[in-house]
Motif scaffolding. Sequence first.
Motif, mmCIF file in Angstrom:
data_model
loop_
_atom_site.group_PDB
_atom_site.id
_atom_site.type_symbol
_atom_site.label_atom_id
_atom_site.label_comp_id
_atom_site.label_asym_id
_atom_site.label_seq_id
_atom_site.Cartn_x
_atom_site.Cartn_y
_atom_site.Cartn_z
ATOM 1 N N GLY A 107 0.822 -1.209 0.000
ATOM 2 C CA GLY A 107 0.000 0.000 0.000
ATOM 3 C C GLY A 107 0.851 1.252 0.000
ATOM 4 O O GLY A 107 0.564 2.211 -0.729
ATOM 5 N N LEU A 108 1.896 1.244 0.790
ATOM 6 C CA LEU A 108 2.808 2.382 0.846
ATOM 7 C C LEU A 108 3.486 2.591 -0.502
ATOM 8 O O LEU A 108 3.610 3.729 -0.975
ATOM 9 N N SER A 109 3.890 1.516 -1.130
ATOM 10 C CA SER A 109 4.523 1.612 -2.442
ATOM 11 C C SER A 109 3.571 2.211 -3.469
ATOM 12 O O SER A 109 3.972 3.042 -4.291
ATOM 13 N N ALA A 110 2.316 1.804 -3.422
ATOM 14 C CA ALA A 110 1.327 2.333 -4.359
ATOM 15 C C ALA A 110 1.120 3.825 -4.149
ATOM 16 O O ALA A 110 1.063 4.607 -5.110
ATOM 17 N N VAL B 170 2.028 6.868 -6.891
ATOM 18 C CA VAL B 170 1.068 7.881 -7.339
ATOM 19 C C VAL B 170 1.594 9.278 -7.051
ATOM 20 O O VAL B 170 1.508 10.169 -7.896
ATOM 21 N N MET B 171 2.167 9.463 -5.859
ATOM 22 C CA MET B 171 2.722 10.777 -5.511
ATOM 23 C C MET B 171 3.841 11.153 -6.470
ATOM 24 O O MET B 171 3.940 12.299 -6.896
ATOM 25 N N ALA C 291 3.555 14.493 -8.764
ATOM 26 C CA ALA C 291 4.318 15.637 -8.274
ATOM 27 C C ALA C 291 5.652 15.830 -8.978
ATOM 28 O O ALA C 291 6.333 16.814 -8.755
ATOM 29 N N CYS C 292 6.019 14.933 -9.840
ATOM 30 C CA CYS C 292 7.346 14.949 -10.436
ATOM 31 C C CYS C 292 7.321 15.710 -11.762
ATOM 32 O O CYS C 292 7.063 15.139 -12.809
ATOM 33 N N GLU C 293 7.589 16.990 -11.714
ATOM 34 C CA GLU C 293 7.586 17.790 -12.934
ATOM 35 C C GLU C 293 8.991 18.009 -13.485
ATOM 36 O O GLU C 293 9.161 18.290 -14.660
ATOM 37 N N THR C 294 9.978 17.893 -12.636
ATOM 38 C CA THR C 294 11.358 18.106 -13.071
ATOM 39 C C THR C 294 12.244 17.000 -12.514
ATOM 40 O O THR C 294 11.826 16.233 -11.643
ATOM 41 N N VAL C 295 13.445 16.916 -12.988
ATOM 42 C CA VAL C 295 14.396 15.927 -12.469
ATOM 43 C C VAL C 295 14.679 16.215 -10.993
ATOM 44 O O VAL C 295 14.762 15.297 -10.183
#
Length: 48
Positions: free
Chosen positions: A7-10, A14-15, A19-23
């Motif tokens: 569950g934590l991995s999922a 998703v986060m 939330a990952c817009e840049t390197v």
Amino acid sequence: MQKKFLGLSAVLAVMTLTACETVQGAGRDIQTAGQVVQTESRQVQAGM
């Protein structure tokens, strides 16, 4: 424990995807995920 980790991995996946817009942002997300895994492993080793 395995369900909790799954569950934590999922949630982390998703986060990371949302939330990952840049390197640099990806690096922060991965670092945060690593910290969560470390915290969880310490709790398991302590028998919590």
